[in-house]
Design an enzyme around this catalytic site. Structure first.
Site, PDB file in Angstrom:
ATOM      1  N   ASN A  44     -46.579  75.794 -16.012  1.00 22.37           N
ATOM      2  CA  ASN A  44     -45.253  75.923 -16.623  1.00 22.37           C
ATOM      3  C   ASN A  44     -44.708  77.336 -16.432  1.00 22.37           C
ATOM      4  OD1 ASN A  44     -44.892  73.355 -17.586  1.00 22.37           O
ATOM      5  ND2 ASN A  44     -45.765  73.777 -19.598  1.00 22.37           N
ATOM      6  N   THR A  45     -45.622  78.302 -16.315  1.00 29.51           N
ATOM      7  CA  THR A  45     -45.172  79.700 -16.244  1.00 29.51           C
ATOM      8  C   THR A  45     -44.256  79.940 -15.060  1.00 29.51           C
ATOM      9  OG1 THR A  45     -47.271  80.355 -17.240  1.00 29.51           O
ATOM     10  CG2 THR A  45     -45.959  82.100 -16.246  1.00 29.51           C
ATOM     11  N   ALA A  75     -51.502  82.634 -18.030  1.00 27.97           N
ATOM     12  CA  ALA A  75     -52.667  83.142 -18.764  1.00 27.97           C
ATOM     13  C   ALA A  75     -53.885  83.235 -17.848  1.00 27.97           C
ATOM     14  CB  ALA A  75     -52.963  82.241 -19.966  1.00 27.97           C
ATOM     15  N   ARG A 116     -35.653  76.875 -32.748  1.00 26.36           N
ATOM     16  CA  ARG A 116     -35.498  75.793 -31.785  1.00 26.36           C
ATOM     17  C   ARG A 116     -35.603  74.421 -32.439  1.00 26.36           C
ATOM     18  NH1 ARG A 116     -38.658  78.038 -26.387  1.00 26.36           N
ATOM     19  NH2 ARG A 116     -36.966  79.430 -25.793  1.00 26.36           N
ATOM     20  N   ASP A 154     -55.685  68.891 -20.998  1.00 28.65           N
ATOM     21  CA  ASP A 154     -57.083  68.711 -20.573  1.00 28.65           C
ATOM     22  C   ASP A 154     -58.030  69.723 -21.223  1.00 28.65           C
ATOM     23  OD1 ASP A 154     -55.473  67.345 -18.829  1.00 28.65           O
ATOM     24  OD2 ASP A 154     -56.478  68.034 -17.007  1.00 28.65           O
ATOM     25  N   GLU A 187     -57.591  75.222 -10.163  1.00 31.12           N
ATOM     26  CA  GLU A 187     -56.267  74.697 -10.541  1.00 31.12           C
ATOM     27  C   GLU A 187     -56.176  73.250 -10.066  1.00 31.12           C
ATOM     28  OE1 GLU A 187     -53.315  75.525 -12.189  1.00 31.12           O
ATOM     29  OE2 GLU A 187     -52.921  73.463 -11.544  1.00 31.12           O
ATOM     30  N   GLY A 206     -38.083  80.334 -17.683  1.00 31.34           N
ATOM     31  CA  GLY A 206     -36.997  81.302 -17.525  1.00 31.34           C
ATOM     32  C   GLY A 206     -37.458  82.738 -17.678  1.00 31.34           C
ATOM     33  N   HIS A 229     -42.867  72.688 -25.628  1.00 29.04           N
ATOM     34  CA  HIS A 229     -44.059  73.519 -25.882  1.00 29.04           C
ATOM     35  C   HIS A 229     -44.907  72.847 -26.955  1.00 29.04           C
ATOM     36  CE1 HIS A 229     -46.023  77.561 -25.815  1.00 29.04           C
ATOM     37  NE2 HIS A 229     -46.405  77.202 -27.021  1.00 29.04           N
TER      38      HIS A 229
HETATM   39  P1  ADP Z   1     -50.036  79.031 -19.679  1.00 30.35           P
HETATM   40  O1  ADP Z   1     -48.577  79.320 -19.916  1.00 30.35           O
HETATM   41  O2  ADP Z   1     -50.784  78.872 -20.942  1.00 30.35           O
HETATM   42  O3  ADP Z   1     -50.640  79.960 -18.693  1.00 30.35           O
HETATM   43  P2  ADP Z   1     -49.409  77.111 -17.645  1.00 30.35           P
HETATM   44  O4  ADP Z   1     -48.816  75.762 -17.835  1.00 30.35           O
HETATM   45  O5  ADP Z   1     -48.569  78.145 -17.028  1.00 30.35           O
HETATM   46  O6  ADP Z   1     -50.035  77.573 -19.027  1.00 30.35           O
HETATM   47  O7  ADP Z   1     -50.700  76.975 -16.720  1.00 30.35           O
HETATM   48  C1  ADP Z   1     -51.742  76.093 -16.989  1.00 30.35           C
HETATM   49  C2  ADP Z   1     -52.348  75.649 -15.665  1.00 30.35           C
HETATM   50  O8  ADP Z   1     -53.564  74.949 -15.896  1.00 30.35           O
HETATM   51  C3  ADP Z   1     -51.445  74.683 -14.900  1.00 30.35           C
HETATM   52  O9  ADP Z   1     -51.247  75.165 -13.593  1.00 30.35           O
HETATM   53  C4  ADP Z   1     -52.218  73.382 -14.923  1.00 30.35           C
HETATM   54  O10 ADP Z   1     -51.997  72.564 -13.804  1.00 30.35           O
HETATM   55  C5  ADP Z   1     -53.662  73.871 -14.981  1.00 30.35           C
HETATM   56  N1  ADP Z   1     -54.595  72.854 -15.490  1.00 30.35           N
HETATM   57  C6  ADP Z   1     -54.394  71.996 -16.517  1.00 30.35           C
HETATM   58  N2  ADP Z   1     -55.463  71.191 -16.670  1.00 30.35           N
HETATM   59  C7  ADP Z   1     -56.359  71.545 -15.712  1.00 30.35           C
HETATM   60  C8  ADP Z   1     -57.647  71.071 -15.329  1.00 30.35           C
HETATM   61  N3  ADP Z   1     -58.228  70.048 -15.953  1.00 30.35           N
HETATM   62  N4  ADP Z   1     -58.266  71.687 -14.308  1.00 30.35           N
HETATM   63  C9  ADP Z   1     -57.684  72.716 -13.640  1.00 30.35           C
HETATM   64  N5  ADP Z   1     -56.468  73.181 -13.931  1.00 30.35           N
HETATM   65  C10 ADP Z   1     -55.804  72.616 -14.953  1.00 30.35           C
END
Ligand code: ADP
Length: 576
Positions: A173-174, A146, A406, A354, A165, A178, A513
């Site tokens: 998670n992206t 996202a 699921r 977070d 990040e 899969g 999820h």
């Molecule tokens: P989505 O599928 O909604 O895009 P993802 O899990 O793929 O979610 O990506 C969310 C990202 O946000 C992860 O890489 C995670 O490490 C990052 N993230 C989570 N909390 C924080 C934070 N406090 N500061 C910066 N990045 C964060």
């Protein structure tokens, strides 16, 4: 997926302080070592002098591109720099890090060295600097699907942003998923004789989430899912032309990118960010939203490597894209005590909610926070598409519809003897598998099973053979249209009868999820507890609630992150 990668690091020796060196001696030379990584063997080449590790290079591996890069770059360098194998693994790429270390240890042994003597932990002091202030039009928090989609969309609109990040690796998670992506696609579906409509996708998403999802958001999701596929294609993401299913999708409308893994999405998005000058800063953890006169104007963050505080000031606003919290098992269990204590998670370690906490701290409302999803499978299967597979328990019996929800499937598995199941299919499932499994490697590693007959397969997996044969025969009758399935299965394609026959590893549910999160509107604006949009705050992806109701359909998350990531960017750009 097979990728070869070569990183050669020839670094000057750090002599001096490291005591491990004095205790060990090697037969000098160049050695090759191997160890199992996450996806396959990692091979290193190590150059040793009489008393030092001169260089370490990863010469080949099969790890996920993007995800493993930071480990491949930093672990060899750290081993040489510290003259120690006791180096920190890279969070989010732990298995790759450990494989590199193990492969180097292998070389040390070959050279007659003492691996135990190379375990000196070299402590590095964290020295926090003065606060750093960064000004940018928009801050995107989180470099998963996202967040990167939002950054690219902003770039396309001509607006700069900074993506922060918290992990050392991007992708969240992206990058690990899969990559199943649901979208009604009249052209491709018609070519396969699949009937579908956007109305049906909306209805199934709403019903599949027990009708507690927000229909307006669901409509936006389903209406824009295909357009986001085309948008990704324009960025260089290549999709397969076959439509299939994924566990919990409930209907064949699932698209897959060519390698059926999330890096197929993340790598082109990362490349587009780079091309557009959208900066991505890793190891930068957002801690708090900055609010001024009721408007979100930035984020307080911390460099996780040094502890240096950062203030990102963003006049156009902040986009939260921090994902969900399915890595926090206790938090998930606090909302849903039916989740077993010994549950595992499919999530990366950074999925700790977070963004939800930061938004709630400034008055955001949440939606559906108590809905946590278990995935019925943990991995190591021939295919995640279910149209040609059945699920059997240890007794060799079916116990649930395989094309169901699921949550229903996960709960059903937990009610079976020993609380696990196998997925069974025939050779055609292996031939047709487009879900990214490296079947040969899995078979060789003993992670999946193949038998010339069903009886032979049953013996390998410890399942009652007589029952398994009867179960498959009964299933084949259903495929031929003879009778109704007692569990209500509706999705069929072909029988299970062309040997050899295949079984997955034991499959147990895992946390996957979190459907709940911050409340948003159709413009991805975050809504406060009074029902008003919070100026300057937008959110997209798993951090948001309301879209998937109480249970997400498999394949809807990828559509969600790209549809709403783009919308959040548009809204920030327009200052909606
Ligand atoms: P989505 O599928 O909604 O895009 P993802 O899990 O793929 O979610 O990506 C969310 C990202 O946000 C992860 O890489 C995670 O490490 C990052 N993230 C989570 N909390 C924080 C934070 N406090 N500061 C910066 N990045 C964060």
């Amino acid at each position: 997926m097979k990728r070869f990668f070569s990183v050669v690091l020839v670094l000057c020796l750090l002599l001096c302080s490291v005591s491990a060196l004095a205790q060990t001696a090697f037969t000098p030379g160049v050695y090759t070592g191997q160890a199992q990584g996450k996806m396959g063997l990692v091979t290193v080449e190590v150059t040793l002098t009489e008393d030092a590790v001169e260089s370490v290079a990863v010469v080949s591996h099969e790890e996920t591109a993007g995800l493993s890069d930071p480990a491949i770059e930093s672990i060899p360098a750290a081993i040489v720099e510290n003259q120690s194998l006791a180096v920190d693994t890279v969070a989010g790429a732990t298995m790759t890090s450990e494989a590199i270390i193990a492969a180097v240890a292998d070389c040390i042994k070959q050279a007659g060295g003492d691996v135990d003597a190379l375990q000196t932990v070299v402590e590095k002091e964290k020295v926090a600097g003065e606060k750093v202030t960064v000004e940018t039009p928009v801050v995107v928090v989180g470099a998963g699907g996202a967040g990167l989609a939002a950054a690219v969309k902003l770039g396309q609109l001509g607006m700069k942003c900074v993506v922060i990040e918290k992990m050392p690796v991007i992708g969240g998670n992206t990058i690990r998923c899969g990559a199943a992506y649901n979208a009604v696609d009249p052209e491709l579906q018609a070519a396969q004789g699949i009937e579908d409509s956007i109305e049906l996708h909306i209805q199934q998403t709403y019903d599949g989430g027990d009708r507690v999802g927000n229909l307006e958001l669901i409509t936006v999701l389903c209406e824009n899912a295909l357009d986001s596929i085309h948008w990704l294609e324009d960025l260089g993401c290549e999709f397969k032309q076959t439509i299939t299913t994924v566990i919990g999708a409930t209907w064949p409308r699932t698209h897959y990118p060519v390698n059926s893994i999330g890096s197929d999405f993340i790598l082109p998005l990362e490349a587009a960010c780079e091309e557009m000058g959208q900066e991505i800063i890793v190891n930068m953890e957002a801690k708090e939203l900055i609010v001024s006169d009721g408007r979100v104007v930035g984020v307080l963050a911390e460099d996780t490597a040094t502890g240096t505080p950062y203030e990102f000031r963003a006049e156009k606003g902040v986009i939260l894209a921090t994902g969900g919290f399915a890595a926090d098992i206790e938090r998930c269990r606090s909302y849903n005590p039916n989740i077993p204590e010994d549950i595992t998670t499919s999530n990366h370690p950074g999925a700790t909610g977070d963004g939800i906490d930061m938004a709630v701290a400034i008055g955001a409302a949440t939606e559906g926070i108590e809905y946590v999803q278990m995935l019925p499978i943990t991995g190591n299967c021939v295919s995640t598409a279910i149209e040609n597979q059945i699920f059997v328990n240890v007794e060799g019996n079916r116990f649930v519809r395989e094309d169901g929800r699921r949550d229903v499937m996960s709960n059903a598995i937990l009610e079976q003897p020993e609380k696990y199941m196998y997925m069974i299919g025939d050779q055609r499932v292996a031939d047709e598998s487009i879900t990214g499994s490296n079947i040969d490697a899995l078979l060789e590693a003993g992670k999946i099973y193949r038998g010339d007959t069903l009886e032979e397969l049953a013996e390998q997996i410890g399942v009652n053979a007589e029952n398994l044969v009867k179960t498959v025969e009964a299933f084949n009758e259903l495929v031929k249209g003879n009778g109704e399935d007692e569990f209500g299965r509706a999705v069929y394609d072909h029988t299970i009868e062309v040997g050899p026959f295949w079984a997955s590893a034991k499959q147990r549910p895992c946390l996957h999820h979190t459907m709940g999160g911050v409340k948003i509107d159709v413009d991805a604006r975050v809504i406060d507890t009074n029902g008003e949009a919070i100026p300057g705050l937008y959110a997209a992806g798993e951090v948001c609630g309301g879209i998937h109701g109480s249970n997400r359909l498999g394949g809807n998350a990828c559509a969600d992150i790209f549809v709403f990531g783009r919308i959040a960017a548009q809204s920030a750009f327009e200052e909606k």
